[in-house]
Design an enzyme around this catalytic site. Sequence first.
Site, mmCIF file in Angstrom:
data_model
loop_
_atom_site.group_PDB
_atom_site.id
_atom_site.type_symbol
_atom_site.label_atom_id
_atom_site.label_comp_id
_atom_site.label_asym_id
_atom_site.label_seq_id
_atom_site.Cartn_x
_atom_site.Cartn_y
_atom_site.Cartn_z
ATOM 1 N N GLY A 1 0.830 -1.213 0.000
ATOM 2 C CA GLY A 1 0.000 0.000 0.000
ATOM 3 C C GLY A 1 0.851 1.244 0.000
ATOM 4 O O GLY A 1 2.073 1.191 0.101
ATOM 5 N N ASP B 1 3.924 -4.752 -7.547
ATOM 6 C CA ASP B 1 3.283 -3.500 -7.134
ATOM 7 C C ASP B 1 3.786 -2.324 -7.958
ATOM 8 O O ASP B 1 3.246 -1.225 -7.871
ATOM 9 C CB ASP B 1 3.519 -3.237 -5.642
ATOM 10 N N ASN B 2 4.809 -2.535 -8.754
ATOM 11 C CA ASN B 2 5.327 -1.463 -9.591
ATOM 12 C C ASN B 2 4.990 -1.695 -11.062
ATOM 13 O O ASN B 2 5.617 -1.114 -11.940
ATOM 14 C CB ASN B 2 6.840 -1.325 -9.415
ATOM 15 N N ARG C 1 2.696 13.711 -8.410
ATOM 16 C CA ARG C 1 2.788 12.792 -9.542
ATOM 17 C C ARG C 1 1.445 12.672 -10.257
ATOM 18 O O ARG C 1 0.412 12.535 -9.618
ATOM 19 C CB ARG C 1 3.247 11.432 -9.041
ATOM 20 N N ASP D 1 6.785 4.293 -10.818
ATOM 21 C CA ASP D 1 7.677 4.091 -9.673
ATOM 22 C C ASP D 1 9.145 3.996 -10.061
ATOM 23 O O ASP D 1 9.766 2.939 -10.008
ATOM 24 C CB ASP D 1 7.252 2.864 -8.848
ATOM 25 N N LYS E 1 3.941 12.062 -3.257
ATOM 26 C CA LYS E 1 4.858 11.008 -2.803
ATOM 27 C C LYS E 1 5.859 11.663 -1.855
ATOM 28 O O LYS E 1 6.439 12.696 -2.203
ATOM 29 C CB LYS E 1 5.558 10.402 -4.017
ATOM 30 N N ARG F 1 -2.440 -1.274 -9.924
ATOM 31 C CA ARG F 1 -1.257 -2.107 -10.151
ATOM 32 C C ARG F 1 -1.652 -3.576 -10.143
ATOM 33 O O ARG F 1 -2.732 -3.916 -9.645
ATOM 34 C CB ARG F 1 -0.260 -1.896 -9.006
ATOM 35 N N ASP G 1 9.210 5.975 7.339
ATOM 36 C CA ASP G 1 8.893 7.310 7.850
ATOM 37 C C ASP G 1 7.922 8.072 6.956
ATOM 38 O O ASP G 1 7.521 9.197 7.272
ATOM 39 C CB ASP G 1 10.182 8.122 8.056
#
Length: 491
Positions: free
Chosen positions: A87, A249-250, A173, A259, A110, A180, A122
């Site tokens: 996620g 996921d990319n 972005r 990504d 992002k 995906r 983080d």
Amino acid sequence: MIRIAFDHSYARDLPDAWAPVRPDTPPAPELLYWNAELADELGLDASQADENELARLFSGADIPEGAQPIAQAYAGHQFGGLSPSLGDGRALLLGEIMDNNGQRRDIALKGSGQTPFSRRGDGKAAAGPMLRELIVGEAMQALGIPTTRALAVTATGESVHRERPLPGAVLARVAASHLRVGTFQYFAIRGETGMLEKLADYTIARHYPELAGQDGRHLALLAAVAERQAALIARWMHAGFIHGVMNTDNMALSGETIDYGPCAFMDAHYPGTVFSSIDHQGRYSYGNQPAIAQWNLARFAETLLPLISPADPAAAVPAATEIVEGFEEQYQRRWLEQARRKLGLEGERDGDQALADDWLVLLAAHGVDHTLAWRYLADEAEGKPERLTSLFPSPDTLAPWLKQWHARHVPRTRRPPDIAAAMRRESPLYIPRNHLVEEALDAASERGDMKPALKLLEALRQPFTEREGLERYALPAEPELAEGYRTFCGT
Ligand code: AMP
Ligand code: MG
């Protein structure tokens, strides 16, 4: 105040596929880059907005009116191992807008802070990797390769802690969507077939509307995604582009490149090329990319089985397998089409694949620069061999292949300068050379100096047009610099 007519179809149609989030407030947002051309394409009127307002709106400091920030859920195979809950750990979707062409586009941030998907991260991003995404994305766009794009990069005024403290930034972005393979996997793993069905319908409506309402639409979706990936990867391979983290996921279902992490363009043509510091096995090496795309496609196919054949998912395996296996041929066909144009060939002949393959074997054998070799082959087409032969150890190494290539051009209907010009429209002179990207990122993130990045972008925006004063942007790094070049995920 800049007005953005946001819509939220993803949040509306797929209620279980996201979580609401708030971006962090950056202490001192400062605009590093505003993509005015893309803003125009999106129909955003920023003419009344000052830089400060744009910096605040696209860094999370202010939330644009009508935005509804959410973090999207997805799973993913990372380097072959399945992570059921990834996620958006450091990203959020502000919403969607319709661009000037009537296309729905996502606007996302992002590096905007933690979300329920952050795990131990983080939620932040360093300026370098966000600027890399800007530069490489714009280069891909100019090369005609489907890609997400940077609308803005904003320095946050805060340090992010990696191996050492680095200046932080937020990337705004724009993507055709952020759907995906991993989005499907998220629900497939959980056995949520109802959500999978909604997701498939949503994906079809957004990216493959011609399939909407059809009976066999789930199998057709697989075929359509395969077709777009085959086209995309063929373009990557011709450009010498290495994505570096082709995790499921990319892989975007829209067919856009998404990504940009440890991505890079290859200099010397060599199939085993890997730049990513974490890709120890070479899983995502240049030459492996078609096979990995197919592997990812197989994972996508698995998620669709219960939709293709609800009563007995296993019964859908043969049809799905046929499509996944067909990827290889589709890819090869796409690749050869472009290879013919790059070789300046007219029509189609049986030996064309071998001619193209032999050319690349020759480049690999002599460590010849991928981009310049293709580009300077156009000179040869108009009887100017010097720049091309200078790339090889001696003219003899090239002569036998050139002889075959010239023979293939007989008979020809076009004049040599026209053939050369057509070849130059397929083979760029300017790509984001690794040393130039590093130089631009260093200047921007260490000294706040965007000039080298802007100059590089100027070269990359017209990659096919040779221009005076941009000579150094066409050249690879000195071998010592190129040796051991490593890219990092930048998380
Ligand atoms: P990527 O390798 O950039 O595709 O990211 C893989 C996963 O890690 C995604 O779920 C990201 O959201 C998450 N991620 C990457 N970097 C961070 C970070 N600094 N904080 C939180 N999540 C992150
Ligand atoms: Mg990712």
